[in-house]
Design a protein around this motif. Structure first.
Motif, PDB file in Angstrom:
ATOM      1  N   PHE A 332       0.905  -1.153  -0.027  1.00 61.76           N
ATOM      2  CA  PHE A 332      -0.035   0.037   0.014  1.00 61.76           C
ATOM      3  C   PHE A 332       0.988   1.289  -0.021  1.00 61.76           C
ATOM      4  CE2 PHE A 332      -2.066  -3.437   2.401  1.00 61.76           C
ATOM      5  CZ  PHE A 332      -3.339  -3.697   1.722  1.00 61.76           C
ATOM      6  N   ALA A 333       0.565   2.037  -1.075  1.00 55.90           N
ATOM      7  CA  ALA A 333       1.468   3.403  -0.925  1.00 55.90           C
ATOM      8  C   ALA A 333       1.073   4.225   0.463  1.00 55.90           C
ATOM      9  CB  ALA A 333       1.043   4.047  -2.195  1.00 55.90           C
ATOM     10  N   GLY A 334       2.009   4.688   0.865  1.00 56.59           N
ATOM     11  CA  GLY A 334       1.701   5.746   1.899  1.00 56.59           C
ATOM     12  C   GLY A 334       1.625   4.829   3.303  1.00 56.59           C
ATOM     13  N   ILE A 335       1.815   3.807   3.244  1.00 56.61           N
ATOM     14  CA  ILE A 335       1.738   2.988   4.583  1.00 56.61           C
ATOM     15  C   ILE A 335       2.928   2.294   4.669  1.00 56.61           C
ATOM     16  CG2 ILE A 335       0.304   1.077   5.580  1.00 56.61           C
ATOM     17  CD1 ILE A 335      -1.560   3.114   5.117  1.00 56.61           C
ATOM     18  N   ASN A 336       3.627   2.174   5.898  1.00 57.56           N
ATOM     19  CA  ASN A 336       4.682   1.471   6.118  1.00 57.56           C
ATOM     20  C   ASN A 336       4.785   0.025   5.236  1.00 57.56           C
ATOM     21  OD1 ASN A 336       5.576   3.210   7.947  1.00 57.56           O
ATOM     22  ND2 ASN A 336       6.825   1.510   9.082  1.00 57.56           N
ATOM     23  N   GLY A 337       5.834  -0.316   4.857  1.00 58.66           N
ATOM     24  CA  GLY A 337       6.087  -1.583   3.974  1.00 58.66           C
ATOM     25  C   GLY A 337       6.474  -2.690   5.112  1.00 58.66           C
ATOM     26  N   SER A 338       6.952  -3.735   4.437  1.00 55.59           N
ATOM     27  CA  SER A 338       7.404  -4.716   5.303  1.00 55.59           C
ATOM     28  C   SER A 338       8.760  -5.458   5.111  1.00 55.59           C
ATOM     29  CB  SER A 338       6.255  -6.257   5.202  1.00 55.59           C
ATOM     30  OG  SER A 338       4.968  -5.942   5.157  1.00 55.59           O
ATOM     31  N   GLY A 339       9.321  -5.620   6.176  1.00 54.06           N
ATOM     32  CA  GLY A 339      10.771  -6.113   5.826  1.00 54.06           C
ATOM     33  C   GLY A 339      11.039  -7.491   6.485  1.00 54.06           C
ATOM     34  N   LYS A 340      12.137  -8.278   6.651  1.00 55.36           N
ATOM     35  CA  LYS A 340      12.545  -9.285   7.135  1.00 55.36           C
ATOM     36  C   LYS A 340      13.811  -9.178   7.690  1.00 55.36           C
ATOM     37  CE  LYS A 340      12.224 -13.184   4.529  1.00 55.36           C
ATOM     38  NZ  LYS A 340      11.230 -14.013   3.901  1.00 55.36           N
ATOM     39  N   HIS A 341      13.801  -8.366   8.961  1.00 52.97           N
ATOM     40  CA  HIS A 341      15.234  -8.488   9.600  1.00 52.97           C
ATOM     41  C   HIS A 341      15.667  -9.630   9.623  1.00 52.97           C
ATOM     42  CE1 HIS A 341      13.644  -4.616  11.939  1.00 52.97           C
ATOM     43  NE2 HIS A 341      13.605  -4.516  10.633  1.00 52.97           N
ATOM     44  N   ASN A 342      17.096  -9.896   9.459  1.00 48.55           N
ATOM     45  CA  ASN A 342      17.883 -11.067   9.627  1.00 48.55           C
ATOM     46  C   ASN A 342      18.948 -10.843  10.558  1.00 48.55           C
ATOM     47  OD1 ASN A 342      18.183 -12.847   6.572  1.00 48.55           O
ATOM     48  ND2 ASN A 342      16.557 -11.883   7.368  1.00 48.55           N
ATOM     49  N   ASN A 343      18.613 -11.337  11.750  1.00 51.47           N
ATOM     50  CA  ASN A 343      19.449 -11.454  12.975  1.00 51.47           C
ATOM     51  C   ASN A 343      20.487 -12.359  12.689  1.00 51.47           C
ATOM     52  OD1 ASN A 343      18.056  -9.520  15.158  1.00 51.47           O
ATOM     53  ND2 ASN A 343      16.435 -10.754  13.951  1.00 51.47           N
ATOM     54  N   TRP A 344      21.696 -11.795  12.795  1.00 48.14           N
ATOM     55  CA  TRP A 344      22.777 -13.121  12.349  1.00 48.14           C
ATOM     56  C   TRP A 344      23.821 -13.084  13.439  1.00 48.14           C
ATOM     57  CZ3 TRP A 344      27.939 -11.762  11.644  1.00 48.14           C
ATOM     58  CH2 TRP A 344      28.796 -12.753  11.100  1.00 48.14           C
ATOM     59  N   SER A 345      24.452 -14.150  13.726  1.00 45.75           N
ATOM     60  CA  SER A 345      25.632 -14.376  14.462  1.00 45.75           C
ATOM     61  C   SER A 345      26.406 -15.679  14.357  1.00 45.75           C
ATOM     62  CB  SER A 345      25.309 -14.316  16.098  1.00 45.75           C
ATOM     63  OG  SER A 345      26.323 -14.078  17.075  1.00 45.75           O
ATOM     64  N   LEU A 346      27.555 -15.700  15.229  1.00 43.22           N
ATOM     65  CA  LEU A 346      28.245 -16.867  14.966  1.00 43.22           C
ATOM     66  C   LEU A 346      28.338 -17.662  16.363  1.00 43.22           C
ATOM     67  CD1 LEU A 346      31.168 -15.446  12.820  1.00 43.22           C
ATOM     68  CD2 LEU A 346      29.613 -17.252  12.118  1.00 43.22           C
ATOM     69  N   SER A 347      28.367 -19.084  16.264  1.00 44.31           N
ATOM     70  CA  SER A 347      28.266 -19.655  17.718  1.00 44.31           C
ATOM     71  C   SER A 347      28.919 -20.796  17.627  1.00 44.31           C
ATOM     72  CB  SER A 347      26.802 -19.936  17.897  1.00 44.31           C
ATOM     73  OG  SER A 347      26.561 -21.013  18.624  1.00 44.31           O
ATOM     74  N   THR A 348      29.692 -21.129  18.646  1.00 44.15           N
ATOM     75  CA  THR A 348      30.786 -22.121  18.631  1.00 44.15           C
ATOM     76  C   THR A 348      29.991 -23.494  19.216  1.00 44.15           C
ATOM     77  OG1 THR A 348      31.528 -21.783  20.824  1.00 44.15           O
ATOM     78  CG2 THR A 348      32.686 -20.673  19.128  1.00 44.15           C
TER      79      THR A 348
END
Ligand code: ADP
Ligand code: MG
Length: 728
Positions: A332-348
């Protein structure tokens, strides 16, 4: 009266929340449709179990005989759960998921049949893949594509089908999907990060990239969505005047979730539990009818699969609850759009999050090492990152009237900025005992385990450090996370390899101690990557100017942004890491350009149709009513009629003006489309669609939206914004 529009609104008003039958406690449901470690331990011989675990952890091959045993166990488990079919589930370059169902059932004579599924069927299949994009990789003589079992992502049952996650490759071994490069990138980052983590802990033998995505989406009633050809065909509204009330009041964000939606969410979450997708949070988003779903983070490959699967499941469950789900970045124009935050890290494998500040100076040096290397990687490959999130649909967010911007920058908060500033002053070469102690006590040692300024963190930054992970926020809601994850893990892998080389060389050649060498290299990285760091408002003209001065890219449209994926530097990166060959890189580029063209082309056609076949005829009908009225006034008032028909006459003229403009713009747009289609190169075509065709969309829309405001509401055929956004 416009029947479809009013019928659909009426239908929506009549809807009741759909009852959701609880299948049990979440903890008990969790993973019960997944052929996971627990099931395998119960149903496989020790040898077969170990071979799957080795394949997952070490990437080793699974022996044929054992594959038969695993297949048999998988089949029995699936049959016991009511499955009748199996499929190799894969993610071709269309961005969606694909599957071809085969029945377990197999007749062996006239009178007998068995349920059959062996190692052969588990390990490899040859789907009829001719319709999937390949960017020239599969020309006719090698037209076959294979799907091959990916044991790192567990099989699951959806509906009555056993789904086996697979990779999709050509006969000659090239990747035809999003997953193969991702798996290669994850291997690369594992190797590189493990080597570096060993500086701090010899027991580290594996490093996993972790991903926690946050999926935003809109829900619109199914009947309302079906009444809009643009939503049906393009997934977004191509016209429609903004409603009198938009998202200004924020009442949706803080409000309670509507009942119909809540029941859909409960149903969805139950399905997620069965599939082992660990969804946890749900809430309303900023815009009306916009929502978000986020899971607990997982190993990146699994998280990517889970997101793709989830999008399918969401679509189906939404349909069941009479909603249409919109994954489009800007419906929709004029209305917030949608995203997909990618939370990323490294884990041992020892359970340490490498991007989490620790309780000792040693742990914090490890944290800083991975933290600074990531910033340096983003600095060196910002254009590649930008390319990985580029799409026709995401262009309406990035660089358009919405944060985050198309400029890639890194936000780290004031506390860590201070730390990096101090580290920049570390002496060159050997450090005096005093400096070492000072660093340990006052700089590295002072980083708190929990960083304070992560609560009021910068919301407009495309790549932000949020306490114990980085958050790539520029990913589109429709995207397959495999793309940005392939890029991020590749560039960090490359960066860590370089880092290790430099540190080792300082130790060997300059006789520095390990810590000294690390400080020396980090100091240089901090200096070299300074320009990528930005703490201010990413959505401002000042930043655009400042970024240009700094020499950062600002690739606002997809055809331009995609160039960032095929530079010599990128080809060298992928080849050196074994993530992609030149042929694979070029094929992907071709496919992405093609996809861009197709999207804009479809939208252009849809917009032309709606404008000509819905808007103009409606405007003429209304204009005729006005003309009738004027004619009547003339009859009644004679030559005096203008005194009473002034408004009507103005409207008649204005309507004619808008109709003429729409007609002329649609013609011009169609001509531009025709010329663009004649261009031979994918790049030229994409640029033409972007620069020559797309600009007409706004112009056509402007006049259509003006007519929407003039024409009798009763006649208007297209469901209006206020109805799409505020009918519950
Ligand atoms: P928000 O960004 O909405 O404030 P949170 O910071 O709580 O929310 O977390 C957002 C997402 O970050 C969640 O999906 C979570 O799983 C993910 N996340 C948390 N820690 C990690 C990690 N170490 N690696 C990857 N993702 C993570
Ligand atoms: Mg977030």
């Amino acid at each position: 009266m416009s029947t479809i529009r009013f019928d659909s609104v009426r239908e929506t008003f009549r809807r009741k929340p759909l009852e959701v039958v609880s299948k049990g406690k979440r903890s008990e449901l969790f993973g019960s449709n997944v052929f996971n470690e627990m099931v395998m331990r119960e149903s496989l011989s020790k040898e077969a179990y170990k071979s799957v675990m080795d394949a997952i952890e070490l990437g080793s091959r699974i022996d044929r005989k054992l594959a038969d045993e695993i297949a048999a166990a998988m089949k029995n488990w699936a049959l016991s759960k009511g499955a009748t079919h199996y499929t190799h589930w894969f993610q071709p370059l269309t961005g969606a998921t694909a599957e071809k169902h085969d029945a377990f059932f197999e007749p062996i004579s006239n009178a007998h049949a068995v349920e059959k599924f062996g190692g052969d069927q588990l390990v490899q299949q040859e789907p009829d893949a001719s319709s999937f994009p390949h960017g020239g990789i599969r020309n006719t003589f090698e037209a076959r594509g294979y799907t091959a079992w990916d044991p790192t992502s567990p099989a699951f049952i959806y509906g009555t089908t056993l789904c086996i996650p697979t990779v999709f490759v050509s006969y000659t071994g090239e990747a035809l999907d999003n997953k193969v490069p991702l798996l290669r990138a994850l291997q690369a980052v594992d190797n590189a990060a493990t080597d570096v983590a060993k500086y701090f802990d010899k027991n580290v033998t594996k490093v996993n990239a972790t991903l926690g995505w946050e999926q935003e989406y809109f829900l619109v009633d199914k009947a309302l969505a079906a009444s809009r050809p643009d939503l049906v065909l393009a997934g977004r509204t191509l016209l429609g005047h903004s409603p009198a009330k938009g998202q200004q009041l924020d009442d949706h964000y803080f409000g309670s979730i509507p009942d119909r939606v809540l029941n859909y969410m409960r149903d969805l979450e139950q399905e997620c539990m069965l599939l082992g997708i660990p969804v946890k949070t749900r809430h309303n988003e900023v815009a009306p009818n916009q929502f978000e779903l986020a899971p607990i983070f997982e190993e990146a490959n699994l998280a990517v699969d889970h997101n793709s699967l989830l999008m399918d499941v969401m679509d189906k469950i939404a349909d069941k609850h009479n909603f249409k789900i919109l994954f489009h970045e800007k419906p929709f124009a004029g209305i917030n759009g949608s995203g997909k935050h990618n939370n990323w890290s490294l884990s041992t494998n020892t359970g340490v999050n490498l991007l989490s500040p620790g309780s000792t100076p040693m742990k914090n040096l490890q944290f800083l090492t991975f933290f600074i290397n990531t910033i340096k990687a983003v600095h060196d490959y910002e254009e590649l990152i930008r390319s990985s999130i580029a799409s026709a649909t995401n262009d309406h967010r990035l660089g358009a009237n919405e944060a985050p911007p198309a400029i890639i920058s890194v936000f780290i908060g004031s506390q860590l900025t201070k730390v990096l500033d101090e580290l920049e002053d570390v002496s060159t070469g050997k450090l005096s005992p005093k400096e070492k102690t000072d660093l340990k006590l006052n700089v590295v040692g002072k980083i708190p385990e929990i960083l304070l300024d992560n609560t009021d963190r910068n919301r407009t930054s495309p790549f932000a450090f949020t306490g114990n992970k980085f958050e790539l926020r520029a990913v589109g809601s429709k995207a397959n996370c495999a793309k940005p994850m392939t890029v991020l893990n590749s560039i960090v892998a490359k960066q860590l390899i370089e880092f290790k080389g430099e540190v080792d060389s300082l130790i060997a050649k300059k006789g520095l101690k390990k810590d000294e060498a690390i400080f020396n290299v980090l100091r240089e990285y901090i200096k070299a990557s300074r320009k990528i760091r930005f703490e201010g408002d990413g959505y401002s003209e000042e930043w655009e100017k400042e970024a240009e001065k700094r020499g950062l890219s600002n690739n606002k449209t997809t055809p331009v942004a995609l160039e960032g994926a095929v530079s010599d530097k990128v080809i060298k990166l992928y080849e050196s890491l074994g993530v992609m060959t030149l042929r694979e890189i070029e094929a992907r580029h071709e496919i992405e350009l093609e996809e861009y063209v197709m999207k804009v082309q479809i939208e252009g056609r849809v917009l032309g149709d709606i404008a000509r076949n819905h808007v103009i005829p409606t405007a003429i009908r209304y204009q005729n009513t006005l003309i009738e009225n004027v004619r009547g006034l003339k009859e009644v008032f004679g030559s005096d009629f203008k005194k009473y028909a002034g408004e009507q006459l103005d409207l008649i003229t204005a309507i004619s003006g808008h109709i003429a403009e729409i007609n002329s713009m649609v013609n011009k747009m169609t001509d531009e489309r025709r010329s663009a289609n004649k261009l031979a190169s994918g790049k030229d075509k994409a640029v033409a669609y972007c620069k020559k065709v797309l600009p007409y969309f706004e112009k056509i829309r402007y006049h259509c939206d003006k007519l929407e405001l003039m024409v009798d509401d009763d006649l208007w055929p297209l469901t209006k914004y206020r109805e799409l956004l505020f009918t519950r």
